[in-house]
Scaffold this active site. Structure first.
Site, PDB file in Angstrom:
ATOM      1  CD  GLN A  25      -2.929  -1.143   2.298  1.00  0.00           C
ATOM      2  OE1 GLN A  25      -2.631  -1.772   3.302  1.00  0.00           O
ATOM      3  NE2 GLN A  25      -4.047  -0.458   2.213  1.00  0.00           N
ATOM      4  CG  HIS A  45       1.392  -4.807 -13.455  1.00  0.00           C
ATOM      5  ND1 HIS A  45       2.486  -5.251 -12.744  1.00  0.00           N
ATOM      6  CD2 HIS A  45       1.282  -3.479 -13.174  1.00  0.00           C
ATOM      7  CE1 HIS A  45       3.015  -4.229 -12.074  1.00  0.00           C
ATOM      8  NE2 HIS A  45       2.297  -3.151 -12.320  1.00  0.00           N
ATOM      9  CG  ASP A  58       3.011  -0.258 -10.947  1.00  0.00           C
ATOM     10  OD1 ASP A  58       2.698  -1.305 -10.342  1.00  0.00           O
ATOM     11  OD2 ASP A  58       2.907  -0.116 -12.186  1.00  0.00           O
ATOM     12  NE  ARG A  83       0.144  -4.471  11.865  1.00  0.00           N
ATOM     13  CZ  ARG A  83      -0.970  -4.703  11.172  1.00  0.00           C
ATOM     14  NH1 ARG A  83      -1.928  -3.806  11.117  1.00  0.00           N
ATOM     15  NH2 ARG A  83      -1.144  -5.841  10.550  1.00  0.00           N
ATOM     16  CG  HIS A 128      -0.827  -5.981   5.319  1.00  0.00           C
ATOM     17  ND1 HIS A 128      -0.958  -5.336   6.539  1.00  0.00           N
ATOM     18  CD2 HIS A 128      -1.952  -5.659   4.638  1.00  0.00           C
ATOM     19  CE1 HIS A 128      -2.090  -4.657   6.582  1.00  0.00           C
ATOM     20  NE2 HIS A 128      -2.721  -4.841   5.434  1.00  0.00           N
ATOM     21  CG  ASN A 172      -3.280  -7.217   8.145  1.00  0.00           C
ATOM     22  OD1 ASN A 172      -3.449  -6.679   9.228  1.00  0.00           O
ATOM     23  ND2 ASN A 172      -4.033  -6.941   7.076  1.00  0.00           N
ATOM     24  CD  GLU A 173      -7.653  -6.697   8.350  1.00  0.00           C
ATOM     25  OE1 GLU A 173      -8.163  -6.795   7.224  1.00  0.00           O
ATOM     26  OE2 GLU A 173      -7.754  -5.681   9.059  1.00  0.00           O
ATOM     27  CG  ASN A 313      -6.074  -5.327  12.151  1.00  0.00           C
ATOM     28  OD1 ASN A 313      -5.298  -5.104  13.086  1.00  0.00           O
ATOM     29  ND2 ASN A 313      -5.641  -5.585  10.930  1.00  0.00           N
ATOM     30  CE1 TYR A 315      -9.463  -1.599   9.904  1.00  0.00           C
ATOM     31  CE2 TYR A 315      -9.693   0.767   9.575  1.00  0.00           C
ATOM     32  CZ  TYR A 315      -8.913  -0.369   9.571  1.00  0.00           C
ATOM     33  OH  TYR A 315      -7.585  -0.289   9.247  1.00  0.00           O
ATOM     34  CD  GLU A 381      -4.999  -2.664   9.711  1.00  0.00           C
ATOM     35  OE1 GLU A 381      -6.114  -2.441   9.183  1.00  0.00           O
ATOM     36  OE2 GLU A 381      -4.135  -3.385   9.197  1.00  0.00           O
TER      37      GLU A 381
HETATM   38  C1  PNW Z   1      -7.788  -3.474   6.681  1.00  0.00           C
HETATM   39  N1  PNW Z   1     -14.078  -4.808   7.204  1.00  0.00           N
HETATM   40  O1  PNW Z   1      -8.731  -4.194   5.940  1.00  0.00           O
HETATM   41  C2  PNW Z   1      -6.422  -3.780   6.100  1.00  0.00           C
HETATM   42  O2  PNW Z   1      -5.589  -4.448   6.996  1.00  0.00           O
HETATM   43  C3  PNW Z   1      -5.733  -2.588   5.514  1.00  0.00           C
HETATM   44  O3  PNW Z   1      -4.743  -3.013   4.614  1.00  0.00           O
HETATM   45  C4  PNW Z   1      -6.737  -1.651   4.885  1.00  0.00           C
HETATM   46  O4  PNW Z   1      -6.164  -0.619   4.158  1.00  0.00           O
HETATM   47  C5  PNW Z   1      -7.594  -1.103   6.008  1.00  0.00           C
HETATM   48  O5  PNW Z   1      -8.173  -2.148   6.756  1.00  0.00           O
HETATM   49  C6  PNW Z   1      -8.690  -0.147   5.565  1.00  0.00           C
HETATM   50  O6  PNW Z   1      -9.615  -0.797   4.739  1.00  0.00           O
HETATM   51  C7  PNW Z   1     -10.050  -4.282   6.284  1.00  0.00           C
HETATM   52  O7  PNW Z   1     -14.832  -5.367   6.402  1.00  0.00           O
HETATM   53  C8  PNW Z   1     -10.829  -5.168   5.594  1.00  0.00           C
HETATM   54  O8  PNW Z   1     -14.540  -4.365   8.275  1.00  0.00           O
HETATM   55  C9  PNW Z   1     -12.145  -5.363   5.887  1.00  0.00           C
HETATM   56  C10 PNW Z   1     -12.723  -4.644   6.906  1.00  0.00           C
HETATM   57  C11 PNW Z   1     -11.976  -3.742   7.608  1.00  0.00           C
HETATM   58  C12 PNW Z   1     -10.639  -3.554   7.280  1.00  0.00           C
END
Ligand code: PNW
Length: 479
Positions: A25, A45, A58, A83, A128, A172-173, A313, A315, A381
């Site tokens: 990223q 690509h 890229d 991190r 990741h 990661n995830e 992680n 959100y 996260e």
């Molecule tokens: C994370 N959801 O992905 C990733 O670890 C990061 O690389 C990404 O940029 C970041 O969150 C923001 O999107 C997620 O469905 C994937 O709740 C799915 C979810 C949340 C985060």
């Protein structure tokens, strides 16, 4: 938003604040200095049309060349840790550990040394989402042999960086990795249905346990670090709190979402409810075996106890009720049979999935405490998406309300949360969404070849909290 913060607004002494990024990223330099091709390079690509605006990584933030600027930004935030993830194909271009790329090792040595010279601890993610393309050609994560390749890659990382890196995340995830094999959400963009979904998860769990034991057997005594795996997901809460059925459904949804990877690591096998529901469904479909694979007794033993802390992680949150969703969303596992909904009062970010429900984080931290015997938790996260504006007041509100939820979990419920990581230090390449959503505390103009870094209002806000360890009304212009 919490309007009047209570007096207990101070984080415990030693609480760790950090920010997070990931190699694909931010780094760019996708084919420089001997780096091999990974599944994201290949997909962007060969099929640019799959990504919003045909964007790719890229160049991204060009952090491969500008890492010193990134570290300076982290330093000025007074962060305890940073991190970042290591690009597997920079270290071993094909993913095979007998072919090491010395320039890849040198790059991460420079980054790690720069962080340490600035008193910032590296917290390193080994994987990741950027699998070497050669390993994908061998089948990728649905092929169990990839676990052994991962272990050999980890050995290279411990050997070269473990003298200085004391915090490791293996994967990661893992659930998102699985979506790349089942719902075309990410590279390698396959649609192997739940067979691919669960197989990819199974291999990742075994890969994680192998790396944990490798560390124990060969490195821990000398290097004295800590290892975990970053587990993500929505938190699910019952739509009707008085409904037994909704309560049961929310618990099942959480087990399918988070228990899938946490239960094997904390208790030794998949959550019983997941085993029961997937097996029953597969039987009813007339399948000769379950799509959810089985661990041997030996594997169960090796899995149990393989996290030195819980890496979370998180959100967003959803309501659930029992039933089969008439409009299935590929992000939610149909085997678990729940229907999601939202409260109309919950604010929605520019990314439709990122709905702001801070009390969900509070409840989730308590859920983890109760489910896994109060482990130390680092939130690896948490963050907010917008259009990249500098006066990012909504991001400030998001971080503030989620830090407040974290404090409530610590103070009121005695959850052992020891760290918080904001995703992300920088605006960056947001996977299938390209550069349309921005998560950074620092803005980057992706049209400018210099990729100038400009701190946003949230950067100053976060800095005040990191520096004082105190969350109070004065840190936010919106309170
Ligand atoms: C994370 N959801 O992905 C990733 O670890 C990061 O690389 C990404 O940029 C970041 O969150 C923001 O999107 C997620 O469905 C994937 O709740 C799915 C979810 C949340 C985060």
């Amino acid at each position: 938003m919490p309007k009047n913060l209570k007096s207990s607004n101070k984080f415990p002494d030693g609480f760790m604040f950090g920010t997070s990024t990931a190699a694909y990223q931010i780094e760019g330099a996708w084919n420089e200095d001997g780096k091999g091709e990974n599944i994201w390079d290949k997909m962007v690509h060969t099929h640019p049309e799959l990504i919003k605006d045909s964007a790719n990584g890229d160049v991204a933030c060009d952090s491969y060349h500008k890492y010193k600027e990134d570290v300076a930004l982290a330093k000025a935030l007074n962060l305890k840790f940073y991190r970042f993830s290591i690009s597997w194909t920079r270290i071993t271009p094909t993913g095979e550990a007998h072919k090491i790329n010395p320039k890849g090792i040198e790059y991460y040595n420079r980054l790690i040394d720069e962080l340490l010279a600035n008193n910032i601890e590296p917290l390193v993610t080994m994987y990741h989402w950027d699998l070497p393309q050669y390993l994908q050609d061998l089948g990728g994560w649905v092929n169990p042999i990839i676990a052994d390749y991962f272990k050999e890659y980890a050995k290279v990382l411990f050997s070269n960086f473990g003298d200085r890196v004391k915090w490791w995340i293996t994967i990661n995830e893992p659930m998102e990795t699985c979506k790349g094999y089942s719902f075309c959400n990410y590279a390698p963009y396959l649609n192997l249905s739940n067979t691919g979904y669960y197989r990819a998860g199974h291999t990742q769990l075994l890969a994680h346990s192998k790396v944990y034991h490798l560390y124990n057997d060969m490195f821990r005594e000398k290097q004295k670090g800590k290892i975990s795996i970053s587990i993500n997901g929505m938190f699910f809460i019952p739509k009707n709190v008085d409904s037994e059925k909704d309560i049961e459904t929310a618990e099942r949804a959480n087990q399918f979402e988070r228990g899938w990877f946490s239960h094997p690591i904390y208790k030794g096998d998949y959550p019983p409810v997941m085993r029961e529901w997937v097996d029953r469904k597969c039987k009813s479909e007339g399948r000769p075996w379950s799509t959810l694979p089985t661990f041997s007794e030996e594997e169960i033993k090796l899995l149990k106890g393989t996290a030195d802390f819980y890496a979370l992680n998180h959100y967003s949150t959803r309501f659930v009720t029992n039933g089969i969703d008439p409009n299935p969303n590929p992000n939610y596992n149909p085997d678990a049979e729940y229907i999601i909904s939202v409260d109309k009062s919950w604010p929605v970010s520019i990314a439709p999935w990122l709905i702001v429900v801070p009390e969900g984080l509070h409840k989730l931290l308590v859920w983890i405490k109760n489910e896994y015997n109060n482990p130390p938790i680092i939130i690896t996260e948490n963050g907010y998406a917008d259009d990249g504006r500098l006066n990012d007041l909504e991001r400030i509100d998001y971080i503030k309300s989620h830090l407040y939820a974290t404090l409530q979990a610590i103070n009121d419920d005695k959850c052992n949360v020891i760290g918080y990581t904001c995703w992300s230090l920088l605006d960056n390449f947001e996977w299938m969404d390209g550069y349309r959503y921005h998560f950074g505390l620092v803005n980057i103009d992706f049209n400018n070849p210099q990729r100038p870094r400009v701190p946003k209002a949230s950067y100053q806000f976060f800095k005040a909290i990191v520096t004082t360890g105190i969350l109070n009304d004065s840190v936010s212009p919106t309170s």
